[in-house]
Design a protein around this motif. Structure first.
Motif, mmCIF file in Angstrom:
data_model
loop_
_atom_site.group_PDB
_atom_site.id
_atom_site.type_symbol
_atom_site.label_atom_id
_atom_site.label_comp_id
_atom_site.label_asym_id
_atom_site.label_seq_id
_atom_site.Cartn_x
_atom_site.Cartn_y
_atom_site.Cartn_z
ATOM 1 N N LYS A 277 20.361 43.501 84.837
ATOM 2 C CA LYS A 277 21.415 43.769 86.029
ATOM 3 C C LYS A 277 21.245 45.255 86.452
ATOM 4 N N GLY A 278 21.460 45.525 87.537
ATOM 5 C CA GLY A 278 21.112 46.708 88.035
ATOM 6 C C GLY A 278 21.984 48.114 87.187
ATOM 7 N N ASN A 279 23.068 47.859 86.797
ATOM 8 C CA ASN A 279 24.127 48.641 86.268
ATOM 9 C C ASN A 279 23.391 49.027 84.765
ATOM 10 N N ILE A 280 22.887 47.813 83.982
ATOM 11 C CA ILE A 280 22.551 48.378 82.737
ATOM 12 C C ILE A 280 21.100 48.978 82.961
ATOM 13 N N VAL A 281 20.314 49.029 83.808
ATOM 14 C CA VAL A 281 19.026 49.660 83.994
ATOM 15 C C VAL A 281 19.424 51.352 84.272
ATOM 16 N N ASP A 282 20.417 51.210 85.105
ATOM 17 C CA ASP A 282 20.913 52.606 85.695
ATOM 18 C C ASP A 282 21.502 53.368 84.566
ATOM 19 N N MET A 283 22.007 52.438 83.649
ATOM 20 C CA MET A 283 22.994 53.324 82.432
ATOM 21 C C MET A 283 21.724 53.688 81.761
ATOM 22 N N ALA A 284 20.734 52.886 81.461
ATOM 23 C CA ALA A 284 19.799 53.063 80.478
ATOM 24 C C ALA A 284 18.879 54.550 80.897
ATOM 25 N N VAL A 285 18.689 54.778 82.184
ATOM 26 C CA VAL A 285 18.060 55.832 82.781
ATOM 27 C C VAL A 285 18.913 56.999 82.709
ATOM 28 N N GLY A 286 20.237 56.699 82.766
ATOM 29 C CA GLY A 286 21.209 58.029 82.873
ATOM 30 C C GLY A 286 21.089 58.310 81.075
ATOM 31 N N VAL A 287 21.304 57.478 80.201
ATOM 32 C CA VAL A 287 21.205 58.029 79.020
ATOM 33 C C VAL A 287 19.851 58.764 78.556
ATOM 34 N N ILE A 288 18.693 58.311 79.153
ATOM 35 C CA ILE A 288 17.479 58.923 78.703
ATOM 36 C C ILE A 288 17.495 60.643 79.284
ATOM 37 N N ILE A 289 17.889 60.450 80.659
ATOM 38 C CA ILE A 289 17.896 61.889 81.317
ATOM 39 C C ILE A 289 18.993 62.646 80.778
ATOM 40 N N GLY A 290 20.174 62.023 80.266
ATOM 41 C CA GLY A 290 21.286 62.812 79.672
ATOM 42 C C GLY A 290 20.707 63.517 78.288
ATOM 43 N N GLY A 291 19.811 62.781 77.511
ATOM 44 C CA GLY A 291 19.257 63.254 76.280
ATOM 45 C C GLY A 291 18.573 64.323 76.549
ATOM 46 N N ALA A 292 17.650 64.311 77.532
ATOM 47 C CA ALA A 292 16.790 65.196 78.019
ATOM 48 C C ALA A 292 17.578 66.544 78.302
ATOM 49 N N PHE A 293 18.505 66.298 79.158
ATOM 50 C CA PHE A 293 19.520 67.403 79.960
ATOM 51 C C PHE A 293 20.232 68.003 78.612
ATOM 52 N N GLY A 294 20.682 67.320 77.638
ATOM 53 C CA GLY A 294 21.335 67.657 76.552
ATOM 54 C C GLY A 294 20.387 68.817 75.613
ATOM 55 N N LYS A 295 18.787 68.649 75.600
ATOM 56 C CA LYS A 295 18.095 69.211 75.086
ATOM 57 C C LYS A 295 18.039 70.593 75.811
ATOM 58 N N ILE A 296 17.944 70.601 77.390
ATOM 59 C CA ILE A 296 17.797 71.848 78.128
ATOM 60 C C ILE A 296 19.023 72.563 77.912
ATOM 61 N N VAL A 297 20.259 71.994 77.881
ATOM 62 C CA VAL A 297 21.395 72.871 77.767
ATOM 63 C C VAL A 297 21.661 73.526 76.471
ATOM 64 N N SER A 298 20.986 72.862 75.288
ATOM 65 C CA SER A 298 20.900 73.609 74.011
ATOM 66 C C SER A 298 20.159 74.652 73.936
ATOM 67 N N SER A 299 18.873 74.374 74.674
ATOM 68 C CA SER A 299 17.962 75.771 74.501
ATOM 69 C C SER A 299 18.731 76.666 75.172
ATOM 70 N N LEU A 300 19.299 76.344 76.437
ATOM 71 C CA LEU A 300 20.174 77.521 77.080
ATOM 72 C C LEU A 300 21.094 78.132 76.316
ATOM 73 N N VAL A 301 21.696 77.388 75.551
ATOM 74 C CA VAL A 301 22.973 78.214 74.812
ATOM 75 C C VAL A 301 22.362 78.746 73.555
ATOM 76 N N ASN A 302 21.173 78.019 73.020
ATOM 77 C CA ASN A 302 20.710 78.794 71.922
ATOM 78 C C ASN A 302 19.802 80.014 72.045
ATOM 79 N N VAL B 144 17.762 33.834 74.823
ATOM 80 C CA VAL B 144 16.867 34.875 75.416
ATOM 81 C C VAL B 144 16.930 34.789 77.200
ATOM 82 N N GLN B 145 17.265 33.869 77.686
ATOM 83 C CA GLN B 145 17.575 33.932 79.010
ATOM 84 C C GLN B 145 18.868 34.553 79.415
ATOM 85 N N ASP B 146 19.811 34.389 78.614
ATOM 86 C CA ASP B 146 20.998 35.145 78.901
ATOM 87 C C ASP B 146 20.677 36.939 78.732
#
Length: 142
Positions: free
Chosen positions: A13-38, A4-6
């Motif tokens: 770690k800062g990089n892991i949190v940044d990556m998680a935020v990037g994945v969430i924003i990327g998912g939302a961005f993907g939906k916006i782009v899909s809507s733009l295309v479709n 649990v401590q490990d």
């Protein structure tokens, strides 16, 4: 350390949190782009190509099998949906172009930051003392 401590040390770690935020924003961005295309780009492309709806473009490999008495579908048709594939390629190209542009801007900012002149280092105590001696000697010679 315990498991649990490990895990806590890893997850916080800062990089892991940044990556998680990037994945969430990327998912939302993907939906916006899909809507733009479709909803915006592909209808315009379809209009320019004579009213073609790309989502309906497909090649039928095997026709559907119908019950002769009730005309209900027993087996669905087997199709290659190449129109959806084309639409997904356009989707991917727009996302790739957007990420490329964003990274290019980030690299330019980092490069400009790196090229900014650094403040000169503070003089050491010896340099300050030598400067004072020089100034005193100049005053005595006047």
């Amino acid at each position: 350390m315990s498991f649990v401590q490990d895990f806590k040390a890893f997850a916080m770690k800062g990089n892991i949190v940044d990556m998680a935020v990037g994945v969430i924003i990327g998912g939302a961005f993907g939906k916006i782009v899909s809507s733009l295309v479709n909803d915006i780009i592909m209808p315009v492309v379809g209009l320019a190509t004579g009213g073609v709806n790309f989502t309906e473009l497909k090649a039928t490999l095997h026709e559907a099998v119908l019950d002769p008495t009730t005309q209900e579908v027993i087996k669905e048709a087997v199709t290659l949906n190449y129109g959806m594939f084309i639409q997904n390629i356009v989707d991917f190209l727009i996302i790739a172009l957007s990420i490329f542009c964003a990274l290019r801007v980030i690299v330019k900012f980092k490069k400009a930051e790196a090229e900014a002149p650094a403040a000169p280092p503070a003089p050491s105590k010896e340099e300050v003392l030598l400067t004072e001696i020089r100034d005193l000697l100049k005053q005595q010679n006047k």
